[in-house]
Design an enzyme around this catalytic site. Structure first.
Site: not given
Length: 815
Positions: A145, A483
């Site tokens: 990532h 999120k």
């Protein structure tokens, strides 16, 4: 950098004084006395501003605004390099303190010894512990990532400087030896100053593979084996495993595919063979046991080597043959090599060499058990959408993976994760594609939104009904759920999903493994690993843990062998405790569920109203933070947004990492606390204090909130409002964020019954406070650089990118 931060620990204070003094000398040598004095003035003004001196704050802003881009960039680098050095000193100090505690005979926190003491105190018998230990499994999965802002060259400098600090700890050094080591430190700092921390080119997938393998070679290879030896002194089994997504993660990364899958496995296998050969060679060089003095089993020397080669040294002869066979890639499987090592070990034990068998040979065997002949197992990942839209493309990659698997064995590739799994049909479709490609692996649904977590039980029930199985792995995603619904609701829904899945697995007689997709930041599920494991619901872990380690977290936790050992041990110790639910791990109090439901509902409503119900939020984010500029920072091979056809460029398409990264740069750190203020005031503070004292889940949640709030600074963040052209939008959105931040801070302080954040953690509190006078000017410079870049000044770009990397180093966090 003449003045080091104060510290309660003299050794750490001494290290930072040394490194800071050396940096000051290097800065003066490289850039001149005037720049050094400017940097010192800026730091002084920032420190005074933190104390409430508004005149100093104005003077700081005016001083920075009056500098040209080149000088801003130099000052910025001075602060950035300081933070690199401070981070090195703190990491080294953690290892040093751990050794000191061990030398003094104390029980180390979050250690295996502490876990065994807890179990003994709870009345768990030695036999019960041993039986559970055989089943304990901890698998750490390294991912690429894009949150590691530092290139490998910088990380290697960190490792070198840390090693020199360790040498300087030796009290036996003469003055001349100490001076020589300090000159070496100065040399490394000079190299660090002259090394650009911002990459000029975006890393390729192969570069990410190489970086991950560097951690394997430089740290995990020894640390994991050493920890396994400690485990085996106390407990049976070999509980550690390692995996990786790097090269196999095709979710939104067009650069990953069939070629990178093969590249990842072959590079890993080549490295493991190289490391095994090195260890075998060292044993062969050290072993001179001769049949002129001691007997050995005849089979040991029966190898395809010339008869005159080590004729009286059968063990060296066997090791030489193993070394040559490894070099020729001549082992079909790790089991073949294990049999040879067992043969050697049995002969040694039969002929007075038990101590030898339990020494270097056992270390070699442990490394083989940990890493096999192929290294960390490669996980594949695809988006559920691609299963229907591009099944042929997925099948092509799976065929390539099958070829690798047939050549290297199932240990090389054994998992396929399906991102954004919506139904049992997604899992079954992936299993059918894998079967048609000739690939044997476990397909793992990844649940990433609040709705998906709500539907976890129904999805798994349908899957087990349509395709019964005895083992099941389900991955829960902290990043996208955070999120989607905010940190409070995401954490609670992940907890509830695990409860339901554990209950369902128990009813169906299925062995469940929950795979935790945690990021490094609190907004993406990050936080102390030991506390996070113990915060899971009873029976959800049950001695089986699998979790991701991402981006800068890998360097922070595993960059030094001592740190790697400590962090691996913390995960192992906590996982062992989970094997005894409701005995070693506290269950939720009676009032917990109703209270946390109220907290989550209120937090979710506030979070959604600010983030998702405001169509202007993304416009504010793009102006207020360096969100768009993050795409210019060459830190990962994967794009920042998913190619969502229904929302090009929208908030839905924006990945969780840049979402968190951008907010973190401004010191808001919004994803780590937004909604918490409204949530925590929705339940009586007395109830919440009770939960904080008696429920590990809620305690971990509150302490992560407290940490994030302590690192945030809405006063510094307010400076970024200068970048938002729409004054009404800036006032409205930032006003909502500031109000919620204040509510969250006040609520946390009430729950933990403290006057200031982190009062109960004075060392950490002091560390953050002492970092601020160095971080604040970096934010002020970043604001100026963003203004200049956005107004068309091309010269501001590289310094701007350095500001992003520098603030990430200062906060020890990106996304």
């Amino acid at each position: 950098m003449s003045r080091p931060p104060d510290s309660a620990d003299s050794a750490l204070r001494g290290n930072i004084r040394l490194l800071g003094g050396i940096l000051g000398t290097v800065l003066t040598e490289q850039e001149g006395e005037e720049v050094y004095r400017l940097e010192e003035r800026i730091r002084l003004l920032a420190r005074l501003g933190r104390r409430g001196d508004t005149g100093a704050s104005r003077a700081l802003a005016e001083t920075i605004a009056g500098l040209d881009v080149e000088t801003q960039a130099t000052v910025l680098r001075a602060f950035t390099v300081y933070f690199h050095l401070a981070n090195i000193a703190e990491q080294h100090h953690r290892v040093r303190r751990r050794r000191e505690v061990e030398r003094e005979g104390g029980t180390l926190r979050e250690s295996l010894d502490e876990a065994l003491e807890v179990l003994a105190h709870e009345g768990v018998s030695t036999q019960e512990v041993a039986d559970a230990a055989r089943k304990v499994s901890v698998e750490l999965v390294l991912t690429a990532h894009p949150t590691e802002a530092l290139p490998r060259t910088i990380l290697e400098k960190h490792r070198r400087i840390s090693g020199l600090l360790e040498q300087l700890d030796d009290l036996r050094l003469t003055p001349s030896e100490r001076a020589a080591h300090e000159r070496e430190v100065a040399e490394e700092v000079t190299i660090l100053w002259q090394t650009d921390e911002v990459r000029s080119e975006r890393p390729r997938v192969v570069d990410e593979i190489r970086q991950a393998l560097w951690f394997l070679e430089d740290s995990l290879w020894d640390a994991a084996a050493a920890l396994t030896a400690v485990w085996n002194e106390r407990l049976p089994g070999s509980p550690l495993r390692f995996g990786t997504w790097i090269g196999g993660d095709m979710d939104g990364n067009p650069n990953a595919g069939a070629a990178t899958v093969a590249e990842a496995v072959e590079r890993s296998a080549a490295l493991v063979r190289q490391l095994l050969r090195r260890d075998v060679r060292e044993l062969a060089a050290a072993w001179g046991m001769s049949t002129t003095l001691v007997e050995a089993d005849a089979a040991v020397a029966d190898v395809p080597l010339p008869p005159d080669r080590n004729p009286t040294e059968p063990y060296r002869r066997r090791l030489t043959a193993i070394w040559e066979r490894l070099g020729a890639d001549g082992y079909a499987s790790a089991a073949d090599l294990r049999r040879e090592l067992d043969l050697v070990g049995e002969s040694l034990r039969a002929h007075g060499g038990s101590r030898i068998a339990d020494g270097g040979l056992a270390d070699l065997r442990r490394r083989l058990d940990l890493f096999g002949l192929t290294g960390p197992s490669l996980d594949l990942r695809v988006h559920s959408r691609s299963l229907g839209e591009d099944p042929d493309g997925v099948r092509e990659v799976l065929r390539a993976a099958a070829d690798v698997q047939h050549r290297r064995g199932r240990a090389a590739i054994d998992t396929l994760i399906v991102s954004m799994t919506r139904s049992a049909g997604d899992v079954l479709a992936a299993e059918e594609l894998a079967a048609s490609a000739g690939l044997e692996l476990t397909v793992v649904p990844l649940l990433e939104t609040i709705d998906d977590l709500h539907g976890a039980e129904a999805l798994v029930t349908e899957l087990l009904d349509r395709s019964p199985r005895s083992r099941l792995e389900v991955m829960v995603g902290y990043s996208d759920s955070g999120k989607d619904g905010g940190v409070i609701t995401a954490q609670w829904e992940i907890f509830r999903a695990q409860e339901r899945l554990a209950r369902l697995a128990g009813e169906r007689g299925v062995e469940l493994t929950v795979f935790h997709g945690r990021g490094g930041s609190a907004g993406r599920g990050g936080g102390p690993t030991h506390a996070a494991i113990l915060a899971q619901p009873p029976h959800a872990v049950d001695g089986r843990l699998k979790l991701t380690e991402q981006g800068e977290t890998i360097a922070f936790k595993y960059g030094l062998p001592g740190l790697a050992r400590r962090n691996l041990e913390a995960a192992l110790a906590a996982t062992l405790l989970t094997a005894f639910p409701n005995r070693a791990v506290d269950a939720a109090p009676e009032c917990a569920r109703d209270a946390i439901e109220r907290v989550s509902a209120a937090a979710h409503e506030t979070y959604r109203s600010i983030v998702w119900d405001d169509p202007e939020l993304l416009r504010f984010l793009r102006s207020f933070t360096p969100l768009d500029e993050l795409t210019l920072l060459e830190i990962g091979s994967r794009p920042a947004s998913r190619p969502e056809a229904n929302a090009p460029g929208g908030l839905e398409a924006l990945r969780a990492i840049p979402w968190v990264f951008a907010w973190t740069q401004t010191r808001c750190i919004v994803p780590a606390w937004l909604g918490a203020g409204a949530g925590l005031v929705a339940a009586p503070v007395g109830e919440l204090r009770s939960l904080y004292g008696g429920w590990p889940f809620f305690r971990a949640l509150v302490e992560n909130l407290e940490m994030s709030l302590a690192k945030s600074s809405m006063g510094i963040a307010a400076r970024y409002l200068e970048l938002v052209d729409d004054a009404e939008l800036a006032s409205r959105v930032f006003g909502s964020l500031r109000d919620e931040h204040d509510r969250a801070r006040a609520a946390v302080l009430e729950i933990v019954e403290a006057r200031e954040l982190l009062d109960r953690h004075p060392v950490l509190q002091q560390s953050i406070r002492l970092r601020n006078p160095y971080v604040d000017p970096m934010n002020a410079i970043q604001v100026e650089l963003l203004k200049r870049w956005r107004s068309g000044n091309e010269a501001a770009l590289r310094p701007l990118l350095r500001s992003i990397a520098g603030i990430a180093a200062a906060l020890r966090n990106t996304g």
